[in-house]
Design an enzyme around this catalytic site. Sequence first.
Site, PDB file in Angstrom:
ATOM      1  N   SER A   1       0.823  -1.203   0.000  1.00  0.00           N
ATOM      2  CA  SER A   1       0.000   0.000   0.000  1.00  0.00           C
ATOM      3  C   SER A   1       0.867   1.266   0.000  1.00  0.00           C
ATOM      4  O   SER A   1       1.646   1.481  -0.930  1.00  0.00           O
ATOM      5  CB  SER A   1      -0.956  -0.036   1.197  1.00  0.00           C
ATOM      6  OG  SER A   1      -2.002   0.890   1.045  1.00  0.00           O
TER       7      SER A   1
ATOM      8  N   ASP B   1      -9.490  -5.584  -4.397  1.00  0.00           N
ATOM      9  CA  ASP B   1      -8.916  -4.567  -3.505  1.00  0.00           C
ATOM     10  C   ASP B   1      -9.838  -3.356  -3.497  1.00  0.00           C
ATOM     11  O   ASP B   1      -9.980  -2.656  -4.508  1.00  0.00           O
ATOM     12  CB  ASP B   1      -7.524  -4.178  -4.002  1.00  0.00           C
ATOM     13  CG  ASP B   1      -6.752  -3.327  -3.006  1.00  0.00           C
ATOM     14  OD1 ASP B   1      -7.376  -2.486  -2.318  1.00  0.00           O
ATOM     15  OD2 ASP B   1      -5.521  -3.489  -2.918  1.00  0.00           O
TER      16      ASP B   1
ATOM     17  N   HIS C   1      -7.344  -6.018  -0.132  1.00  0.00           N
ATOM     18  CA  HIS C   1      -6.172  -5.153   0.030  1.00  0.00           C
ATOM     19  C   HIS C   1      -5.168  -5.767   1.003  1.00  0.00           C
ATOM     20  O   HIS C   1      -3.966  -5.751   0.747  1.00  0.00           O
ATOM     21  CB  HIS C   1      -6.637  -3.782   0.537  1.00  0.00           C
ATOM     22  CG  HIS C   1      -5.543  -2.767   0.595  1.00  0.00           C
ATOM     23  ND1 HIS C   1      -4.850  -2.354  -0.515  1.00  0.00           N
ATOM     24  CD2 HIS C   1      -5.023  -2.070   1.653  1.00  0.00           C
ATOM     25  CE1 HIS C   1      -3.944  -1.447  -0.158  1.00  0.00           C
ATOM     26  NE2 HIS C   1      -4.032  -1.261   1.136  1.00  0.00           N
TER      27      HIS C   1
END
Length: 324
Positions: free
Chosen positions: A145, A275, A304
């Site tokens: 991320s 995601d 995610h």
Amino acid sequence: MNALHNASRRSALTAGITVATAALTAGASAEAAPKKTQPARSPLDRAESGFVTTKDGVQIYYKDWGPKTAQPIVFHHGWPLSADDWDAQMMFFLLKGYRVIAHDRRGHGRSTQTHTGNEMDTYAADVAALTEYLDLKNAFHVGHSTGGGEVVHYVARAKPGRVAKAVLIGAVPPIMLKTPANPGGLPMEVFDGFRAALVANRAQFFRDIPSGPFFGFNRPGAKVSQGLIDNWWRQGMMGGVKAHYDCIKAFSETDFTEDLKAINVPVLIMHGDDDQIVPIADSAQLAIKLVKKGTLKVYPGLPHGMATTHPDIINADLLAFFQA
């Protein structure tokens, strides 16, 4: 009786003077004796966890496990978490014989709760300070991320010999924000909503994210883990709210396009097609077109936080990439 009392007092005073004199003499002897100096420690002797101090005086917490002569893997966590988010990967690769390192980004986890420097240039400089302090060479850098943005920003600027390969997992590059040049991005209102929720009730916001879209627990039939939700909340609440607030801008508005183009090492891009935090169409599927030596691996139905929910799948693919 007075004579006995006076004699007793004289004896007590004499004993006290004798003890005090002995203590002073011992102290003087210690002062006179040459002090033993600690031998200089090599990088191989450094502690398995600790802090590195950056140029602006910020303390960055890190873990450094495994043989110091083994090939290092450096893990970069997402917002608003900490090095603890990599537990499943740290243990897996430690047991495979690698040297594993993870740090808490400034303002996050156990690192200094900074009110300045919460942007990508400084994040990358902090990573450079850590890698130089630990003298990491030929390392694999893995970012999730926001940590994926940190990886590409660092790797694009790293000194020769520091980086062997890079991995982006559910990562934010090239850019999350919708702009004229990135029409498929998320509108500013989404990130303004993040900031508003953070300021209004951070503790509740940090319950809502992992309970829902982060791990895909809001999907029908999802197997919800309260432990993962609680651990996400724990990590988030360890950090500083000002740093978390600033980091929203860093992960959403930083344009990593030129960083991706500049990277010369092999890059593995891993992304779940479900995601809900960093949609794949405007991240991984664009990033793969920008890197010179890239491989894209898409995970059907994974969320995610797939490195946490499905570590067996992710770890096996990481290992294969490292060994290739």
